[in-house]
Design a protein around this motif. Structure first.
Motif, PDB file in Angstrom:
ATOM      1  N   ASN A  64      76.289  59.667 -46.509  1.00 48.35           N
ATOM      2  CA  ASN A  64      77.584  59.777 -47.184  1.00 48.35           C
ATOM      3  C   ASN A  64      77.602  59.140 -48.569  1.00 48.35           C
ATOM      4  OD1 ASN A  64      78.704  61.126 -44.955  1.00 48.35           O
ATOM      5  ND2 ASN A  64      79.185  59.185 -43.967  1.00 48.35           N
ATOM      6  N   ARG A  65      76.429  59.039 -49.166  1.00 47.35           N
ATOM      7  CA  ARG A  65      76.321  58.474 -50.511  1.00 47.35           C
ATOM      8  C   ARG A  65      75.356  59.310 -51.326  1.00 47.35           C
ATOM      9  NH1 ARG A  65      76.532  54.036 -47.237  1.00 47.35           N
ATOM     10  NH2 ARG A  65      78.110  52.501 -47.761  1.00 47.35           N
ATOM     11  N   TYR A  66      75.540  59.223 -52.620  1.00 49.65           N
ATOM     12  CA  TYR A  66      74.536  59.723 -53.549  1.00 49.65           C
ATOM     13  C   TYR A  66      73.822  58.514 -54.120  1.00 49.65           C
ATOM     14  CZ  TYR A  66      76.723  64.332 -53.539  1.00 49.65           C
ATOM     15  OH  TYR A  66      77.223  65.558 -53.183  1.00 49.65           O
ATOM     16  N   LEU A  67      72.537  58.649 -54.335  1.00 47.73           N
ATOM     17  CA  LEU A  67      71.751  57.593 -54.956  1.00 47.73           C
ATOM     18  C   LEU A  67      71.152  58.128 -56.241  1.00 47.73           C
ATOM     19  CD1 LEU A  67      71.746  56.963 -51.813  1.00 47.73           C
ATOM     20  CD2 LEU A  67      69.748  55.593 -52.288  1.00 47.73           C
ATOM     21  N   ILE A  68      71.257  57.343 -57.289  1.00 47.50           N
ATOM     22  CA  ILE A  68      70.610  57.652 -58.558  1.00 47.50           C
ATOM     23  C   ILE A  68      69.503  56.623 -58.713  1.00 47.50           C
ATOM     24  CG2 ILE A  68      70.880  57.893 -61.046  1.00 47.50           C
ATOM     25  CD1 ILE A  68      73.935  58.206 -60.484  1.00 47.50           C
ATOM     26  N   LYS A  69      68.265  57.082 -58.650  1.00 47.89           N
ATOM     27  CA  LYS A  69      67.133  56.162 -58.679  1.00 47.89           C
ATOM     28  C   LYS A  69      66.359  56.343 -59.986  1.00 47.89           C
ATOM     29  CE  LYS A  69      63.036  54.861 -56.041  1.00 47.89           C
ATOM     30  NZ  LYS A  69      62.250  55.160 -54.834  1.00 47.89           N
ATOM     31  N   PHE A  70      66.220  55.236 -60.717  1.00 47.04           N
ATOM     32  CA  PHE A  70      65.439  55.191 -61.942  1.00 47.04           C
ATOM     33  C   PHE A  70      64.150  54.438 -61.637  1.00 47.04           C
ATOM     34  CE2 PHE A  70      69.714  55.713 -63.461  1.00 47.04           C
ATOM     35  CZ  PHE A  70      69.624  56.373 -64.677  1.00 47.04           C
ATOM     36  N   GLU A  71      63.020  54.965 -62.088  1.00 45.03           N
ATOM     37  CA  GLU A  71      61.741  54.285 -61.902  1.00 45.03           C
ATOM     38  C   GLU A  71      61.019  54.215 -63.247  1.00 45.03           C
ATOM     39  OE1 GLU A  71      59.583  55.524 -58.118  1.00 45.03           O
ATOM     40  OE2 GLU A  71      60.992  57.198 -58.452  1.00 45.03           O
ATOM     41  N   GLN A  72      60.466  53.033 -63.504  1.00 48.02           N
ATOM     42  CA  GLN A  72      59.676  52.834 -64.716  1.00 48.02           C
ATOM     43  C   GLN A  72      58.561  51.851 -64.373  1.00 48.02           C
ATOM     44  OE1 GLN A  72      61.121  50.550 -68.198  1.00 48.02           O
ATOM     45  NE2 GLN A  72      60.947  52.496 -69.296  1.00 48.02           N
ATOM     46  N   GLY A  73      57.332  52.349 -64.294  1.00 46.81           N
ATOM     47  CA  GLY A  73      56.219  51.494 -63.906  1.00 46.81           C
ATOM     48  C   GLY A  73      56.433  50.949 -62.511  1.00 46.81           C
ATOM     49  N   PHE A  74      56.339  49.614 -62.369  1.00 42.06           N
ATOM     50  CA  PHE A  74      56.517  48.967 -61.079  1.00 42.06           C
ATOM     51  C   PHE A  74      57.968  48.586 -60.807  1.00 42.06           C
ATOM     52  CE2 PHE A  74      52.006  47.985 -61.975  1.00 42.06           C
ATOM     53  CZ  PHE A  74      51.463  48.600 -60.855  1.00 42.06           C
ATOM     54  N   LEU A  75      58.874  48.927 -61.706  1.00 44.82           N
ATOM     55  CA  LEU A  75      60.281  48.553 -61.557  1.00 44.82           C
ATOM     56  C   LEU A  75      61.112  49.762 -61.152  1.00 44.82           C
ATOM     57  CD1 LEU A  75      60.622  46.435 -64.814  1.00 44.82           C
ATOM     58  CD2 LEU A  75      60.195  45.581 -62.507  1.00 44.82           C
ATOM     59  N   GLU A  76      62.195  49.491 -60.429  1.00 45.86           N
ATOM     60  CA  GLU A  76      63.137  50.564 -60.115  1.00 45.86           C
ATOM     61  C   GLU A  76      64.548  50.002 -60.024  1.00 45.86           C
ATOM     62  OE1 GLU A  76      63.224  51.248 -55.342  1.00 45.86           O
ATOM     63  OE2 GLU A  76      61.454  52.015 -56.376  1.00 45.86           O
ATOM     64  N   GLN A  77      65.500  50.882 -60.312  1.00 44.68           N
ATOM     65  CA  GLN A  77      66.917  50.567 -60.182  1.00 44.68           C
ATOM     66  C   GLN A  77      67.564  51.717 -59.426  1.00 44.68           C
ATOM     67  OE1 GLN A  77      68.935  49.299 -63.901  1.00 44.68           O
ATOM     68  NE2 GLN A  77      66.901  49.409 -64.837  1.00 44.68           N
ATOM     69  N   THR A  78      68.413  51.375 -58.464  1.00 46.35           N
ATOM     70  CA  THR A  78      69.106  52.398 -57.694  1.00 46.35           C
ATOM     71  C   THR A  78      70.604  52.132 -57.735  1.00 46.35           C
ATOM     72  OG1 THR A  78      67.212  52.645 -56.220  1.00 46.35           O
ATOM     73  CG2 THR A  78      69.311  53.492 -55.433  1.00 46.35           C
ATOM     74  N   PHE A  79      71.349  53.165 -58.040  1.00 47.19           N
ATOM     75  CA  PHE A  79      72.806  53.102 -58.052  1.00 47.19           C
ATOM     76  C   PHE A  79      73.305  53.946 -56.891  1.00 47.19           C
ATOM     77  CE2 PHE A  79      71.295  52.438 -62.308  1.00 47.19           C
ATOM     78  CZ  PHE A  79      72.082  51.409 -62.790  1.00 47.19           C
ATOM     79  N   LYS A  80      74.182  53.382 -56.069  1.00 43.87           N
ATOM     80  CA  LYS A  80      74.741  54.088 -54.923  1.00 43.87           C
ATOM     81  C   LYS A  80      76.189  54.438 -55.216  1.00 43.87           C
ATOM     82  CE  LYS A  80      71.817  51.596 -51.688  1.00 43.87           C
ATOM     83  NZ  LYS A  80      71.785  50.692 -50.527  1.00 43.87           N
ATOM     84  N   ILE A  81      76.522  55.696 -54.959  1.00 45.23           N
ATOM     85  CA  ILE A  81      77.869  56.191 -55.229  1.00 45.23           C
ATOM     86  C   ILE A  81      78.373  56.888 -53.973  1.00 45.23           C
ATOM     87  CG2 ILE A  81      79.240  57.754 -56.660  1.00 45.23           C
ATOM     88  CD1 ILE A  81      76.938  57.468 -58.742  1.00 45.23           C
ATOM     89  N   HIS A  82      79.545  56.517 -53.530  1.00 38.66           N
ATOM     90  CA  HIS A  82      80.123  57.175 -52.355  1.00 38.66           C
ATOM     91  C   HIS A  82      80.343  58.646 -52.678  1.00 38.66           C
ATOM     92  CE1 HIS A  82      82.624  57.972 -48.891  1.00 38.66           C
ATOM     93  NE2 HIS A  82      82.153  56.836 -48.387  1.00 38.66           N
ATOM     94  N   GLU A  83      80.065  59.508 -51.724  1.00 42.68           N
ATOM     95  CA  GLU A  83      80.167  60.951 -51.985  1.00 42.68           C
ATOM     96  C   GLU A  83      81.584  61.385 -52.354  1.00 42.68           C
ATOM     97  OE1 GLU A  83      80.650  62.487 -47.349  1.00 42.68           O
ATOM     98  OE2 GLU A  83      78.905  63.068 -48.509  1.00 42.68           O
ATOM     99  N   TYR A  84      82.583  60.599 -52.003  1.00 44.52           N
ATOM    100  CA  TYR A  84      83.961  60.959 -52.332  1.00 44.52           C
ATOM    101  C   TYR A  84      84.352  60.563 -53.756  1.00 44.52           C
ATOM    102  CZ  TYR A  84      84.081  61.604 -47.315  1.00 44.52           C
ATOM    103  OH  TYR A  84      83.794  62.020 -46.035  1.00 44.52           O
TER     104      TYR A  84
END
Length: 80
Positions: free
Chosen positions: A21-41
């Motif tokens: 029930n969420r969307y995830l936006i995942k950014f990756e750069q080398g050994f690092l990553e950032q993930t943003f979680k957004i409720h589908e609503y």
């Protein structure tokens, strides 16, 4: 977890997922990553999700990667 799209960018990998029930936006750069979680609503469609990831959002994320990398390097230098 289902991949719903990718956004091409020369400086990082950006993948969009649907999961639990969420969307995830995942950014990756080398050994690092950032993930943003957004409720589908909070968005009306997957197209809205892609529109959310504009150049300003990407620039802010890349700036955060620089800070994350510096922080990690500083900690690694402190123990090594």
């Amino acid at each position: 977890m289902r991949v719903v799209g990718e956004i091409p960018h020369p400086d990082c990998k950006i993948t969009l997922f649907a999961w639990n029930n969420r969307y995830l936006i995942k950014f990756e750069q080398g050994f690092l990553e950032q993930t943003f979680k957004i409720h589908e609503y909070d968005v009306t469609s997957e197209a809205d999700l892609q529109a959310l990831v504009d150049e300003t959002f990407i620039h802010e994320t890349l700036t955060r990667f620089e800070a994350m990398g510096a922080s990690l390097r500083n900690r690694l230098n402190a123990i090594g």
